[in-house]
Design a protein around this motif. Structure first.
Motif, short mmCIF file in Angstrom:
data_model
loop_
_atom_site.label_atom_id
_atom_site.label_comp_id
_atom_site.label_asym_id
_atom_site.label_seq_id
_atom_site.Cartn_x
_atom_site.Cartn_y
_atom_site.Cartn_z
N UNK A 1 27.75 -75.80 -10.37
CA UNK A 1 28.86 -76.47 -11.08
C UNK A 1 29.43 -75.57 -12.17
N UNK A 2 28.53 -74.94 -12.92
CA UNK A 2 29.01 -74.06 -13.99
C UNK A 2 29.89 -72.95 -13.42
N UNK A 3 29.43 -72.38 -12.31
CA UNK A 3 30.16 -71.25 -11.73
C UNK A 3 31.46 -71.70 -11.05
N UNK A 4 31.41 -72.90 -10.48
CA UNK A 4 32.62 -73.39 -9.82
C UNK A 4 33.69 -73.71 -10.86
N UNK A 5 33.23 -74.37 -11.95
CA UNK A 5 34.21 -74.73 -12.99
C UNK A 5 34.67 -73.52 -13.80
N UNK A 6 33.80 -72.53 -13.94
CA UNK A 6 34.14 -71.35 -14.76
C UNK A 6 33.76 -70.08 -14.01
N UNK A 7 34.56 -69.73 -13.01
CA UNK A 7 34.18 -68.58 -12.16
C UNK A 7 34.01 -67.27 -12.93
N UNK A 8 34.54 -67.24 -14.15
CA UNK A 8 34.42 -65.99 -14.91
C UNK A 8 33.13 -65.87 -15.71
N UNK A 9 32.27 -66.88 -15.61
CA UNK A 9 30.96 -66.73 -16.27
C UNK A 9 30.29 -65.51 -15.63
N UNK B 1 34.16 -75.16 -21.79
CA UNK B 1 33.71 -73.77 -21.82
C UNK B 1 34.84 -72.80 -21.51
N UNK B 2 35.82 -73.32 -20.73
CA UNK B 2 36.91 -72.45 -20.26
C UNK B 2 37.59 -71.71 -21.40
#
Ligand code: GLA
Length: 717
Positions: A448-456, A377-378
């Motif tokens: 997990x989504x937010x940790x891996x992609x803090x810009x979501x 996703x990054x």
């Protein structure tokens, strides 16, 4: 549920409003409304008044009443009760007496009154809480139930509130529907006996019946005149409203969690807190109560109700599950070209063992699909940042498909009946949320989504099925708590999400309309009202939602549903939180230009729609058009939408008298949102009028061509 120490309330004689020798009054009041209770010398509390404020409170002594405020079952009551249980010794009755009250001023707008009741023979207590929101003219009521018997008690019924009305006739407006047929309206006269509006869907409040209603005493509800009492329950699960007209022609309204299959085992000293029943009363019709509720929701319920929202481009209607990184990068570029704030990636981005290529597999396996998105996703988040838009993502974390790794690994985490076939809806099952391990799992989907992609920057939280054939492996012999404990677990998870991500915008979606209630709003910034995005049908659906949901929370997306022009669908979507879910690359140059301009107009005017007051000027149910207006509190700016419906013959539409303006101000009226190369046919375009003129004479806002729409910007000079 919190445990509290045994404390017997001390009976005390209170001083305020002591009337006569024996009776005492408890007056709950907002700016225009009073709800008045009287404590009699038999230590019972009775409702003596609900309505417009009385100037002279002493005159309340003239009122007599036998309407006990929270009636227990099993004694002398011959009608519906608010609460029912059987004591440890088998006695099936509750007789609640007044033991005290507490008054708290929470701030200069909100007061809380607590009326304490207790059974005189058994250690069973109920605290009735009332919050009065003065300026918004809204009241909230809920109950705290506790007992100190030796063994647990089973609550058969546990209402949030019981309210009485006295009138010659009662009219009930309520809302019902089905998938894509959301929010149809019905109004009927209540007759002797019981009318119930309820739902038994488990994971959500509505689809078939909506937890919102209006009672209008004596005559059918009107926009600007007549009494209107609008009520709703803040609960994201099964609800029940009972309307009972008794032998005296009084109406008894009982609101709360639906006790259907939900007998609740209450341990000694454990407090059961019911959800709040919220209501607003006005003597000036539906407009006033909906404006009151909107103001209240924005200030006290909806997360960040006073903050702006993002416009977006979603890919669901445009691609469904069929996309890859390249296609999505193209759509992110389209979002940027269009001028919206964000790109929202919908369903289909996850799972590898059973990739999510249709709705038959994968729910539960929240790892990024490596075939569609080999770089994760990054890369998409970065691409969005590069293109100047934010990135959002779809999840449905409470669900599982039988074809998934989660199902294989944790068969005990799923709600399903032992010894029976699994019953699917949209090929999926519901997770056993009461299980704390499942709560951790659901929280981890977001975390997990937010940790891996803090810009979501946004999430769409879906919930595409109700509960059927359900059984909680975790609750074991306490199955009748499943419906209640599911909702409490849902709130617990969201408390954790909000503790860590307090302002992340999250849309509440539920297979179209379905999870729309004031209880969920405190965790979400917006909701998906229906999968039906046909512009014509939305005029009716949004009209009805506007009775209780403020426009800022209502997501309206422009899609390719419906045969109306792009302008019509855009004008309809503007009446809320606007977004797109359509192939922008298929737009003609003019359609693109029109949409880019529409977004600019929307960005200029959305504050009025989101934070202003709604005026439903002409009902689509009364003729062949709908006219809705929003104006700001200071009455300096307004925006008016007119939608002509299907007319076989060109109908003459008369002038519309506006509301919500200042009679002494002068306003310029200008038609906006015109399609490129078209001119306004509005004869009064760009002219100035006094507010007085606009409200007493009005303007001709609706041309007679079927399925055309017009938007007007009204600005004080
Ligand atoms: C539900 C939603 C849609 C879309 C799909 C994805 O039906 O209402 O908007 O997100 O799920 O499966």
């Amino acid at each position: 549920m919190k445990k509290t120490m045994i404390t017997f309330w001390v009976i005390f004689a209170f001083k305020s409003f002591v009337i006569g020798q024996t009776d005492s009054l408890i007056i709950l009041e907002t700016k225009n409304t009073q709800l008045v209770y009287s404590v009699k010398n038999n230590s019972k509390v009775y409702q003596i008044y609900l309505g417009e404020k009385l100037t002279n409170k002493v005159e309340f002594t003239k009122l007599k009443s036998d309407k006990e405020i929270y009636i227990g079952a099993g004694t002398s009551n011959l009608f519906e009760s608010a609460i029912q249980t059987t004591h440890n010794d088998g006695n099936p009755s509750l007789d609640l007496h007044f033991v005290g009250k507490e008054l708290k001023t929470l701030n200069d707008n909100v007061t809380e009154t607590i009326i304490k009741l207790a059974d005189d023979k058994y250690p069973f207590e109920v605290k009735l809480h009332y919050k009065a929101y003065y300026n918004e003219d809204v009241m909230e009521q809920w109950a705290e139930i506790i007992h100190h018997e030796k063994k647990p008690l089973t609550l058969e019924n546990y209402a949030s509130s019981m309210i009485f009305f006295d009138a010659d006739k009662y009219f009930l407006t309520h809302f019902y529907g089905d998938w894509a047929k959301d929010m149809r309206v019905a109004e009927e006269q209540l007759q002797s006996g019981i009318k119930v509006i309820d739902s038994k869907l488990g994971t959500r409040a509505n689809v078939y019946q909506t937890p919102f209603f209006i009672i209008s005493p004596n005559k059918p509800a009107e926009e600007n005149t007549g009494e209107a009492f609008a009520g709703t329950l803040a609960w994201t699960g099964n609800f029940k409203f009972t309307f009972e007209v008794d032998n005296q022609n009084s109406l008894r309204l009982i609101s709360g969690i639906n006790p259907y299959a939900s007998q609740y085992k209450l341990q000694p000293n454990q407090t059961f807190t019911t959800p709040a029943f919220i209501f607003s009363y006005s003597k000036s019709g539906k407009e006033a109560v909906s404006q009151n509720l909107h103001r209240w929701v924005r200030k006290y319920s909806l997360l960040d109700g006073d903050k702006p929202r993002m416009t977006l481009l979603n890919n669901w209607e445009a691609t469904a599950f069929n996309f890859d990184e390249q296609k999505l990068s193209g759509l992110i570029g389209d979002a940027s070209k269009l001028g919206v704030d964000m790109f929202l990636l919908d369903d289909g981005w996850f799972a590898n063992k059973y990739p999510r290529n249709n709705d038959k597999t994968s729910l539960g396996d929240w790892d990024v699909n490596k075939t569609k998105l080999p770089n994760g996703l990054g890369v998409l988040v970065k691409e969005a940042t590069k293109q100047g838009v934010k990135f959002g993502i779809w999840i449905e974390p409470e669900m599982v498909n039988p074809k998934s790794e989660l199902y294989e690994k944790h068969p005990d985490w799923i709600l399903r009946l032992p010894n029976r076939e699994e019953h699917y809806m949209r090929n999926q099952l519901v997770l056993d949320l009461p299980n704390p391990k499942v709560q951790d799992f659901v929280f981890s989907v977001v975390d997990n989504l937010m940790t891996e992609n803090p810009d979501i920057a946004y999430m769409k939280w879906d919930c595409n099925r109700p509960m059927t054939s359900s059984f909680s492996p975790y609750l074991k012999e306490n199955q009748s708590q499943m419906y209640v404990d599911y909702v409490l677990a849902f709130y617990k998870i969201l408390d954790r999400v909000r503790a860590k991500y307090p302002h992340l915008p999250i849309m509440l979606c539920s297979g179209g309309g379905g999870r729309i209630d004031y209880g969920a709003l405190k965790y979400f910034t917006e909701y998906w009202p229906t999968d039906n995005t046909d512009g014509y049908e939305r005029v009716f659906i949004q009209w009805n939602y506007s009775y209780y949901m403020p426009a800022i929370a209502t997501c309206n997306h422009i899609t390719s549903w419906g045969k109306q022009s792009l302008k019509y669908r855009t004008d309809v979507a503007m009446m809320g939180k606007m977004g797109y879910d359509i192939m922008i690359s298929h737009f003609t140059d003019k359609e693109l230009k029109f949409s880019q301009d529409a977004i600019k107009n929307y960005n200029r005017l959305s504050n009025i729609v989101w934070f202003g007051n709604v005026y439903r000027l002409v009902s689509p149910y009364d003729g062949n058009r709908a006219v809705v207006m929003y104006s700001n509190d200071s009455k300096t700016k307004a925006v008016l939408f007119s939608y002509t419906l299907n007319t076989l013959f060109k109908e003459i539409h008369q002038k519309v008298k506006l509301r919500g303006l200042d009679a002494s101000k002068k306003y310029k009226v200008k038609e906006i949102n015109l399609f490129p190369d078209t001119k306004s046919k509005f004869v009064e375009d760009n002219q100035s009028f006094s507010g007085d003129y606009l409200m007493k004479i009005g303007i001709s806002v609706s041309p007679n061509t079927p399925l055309t729409s017009n938007v007007y910007e009204i600005t004080a000079e």
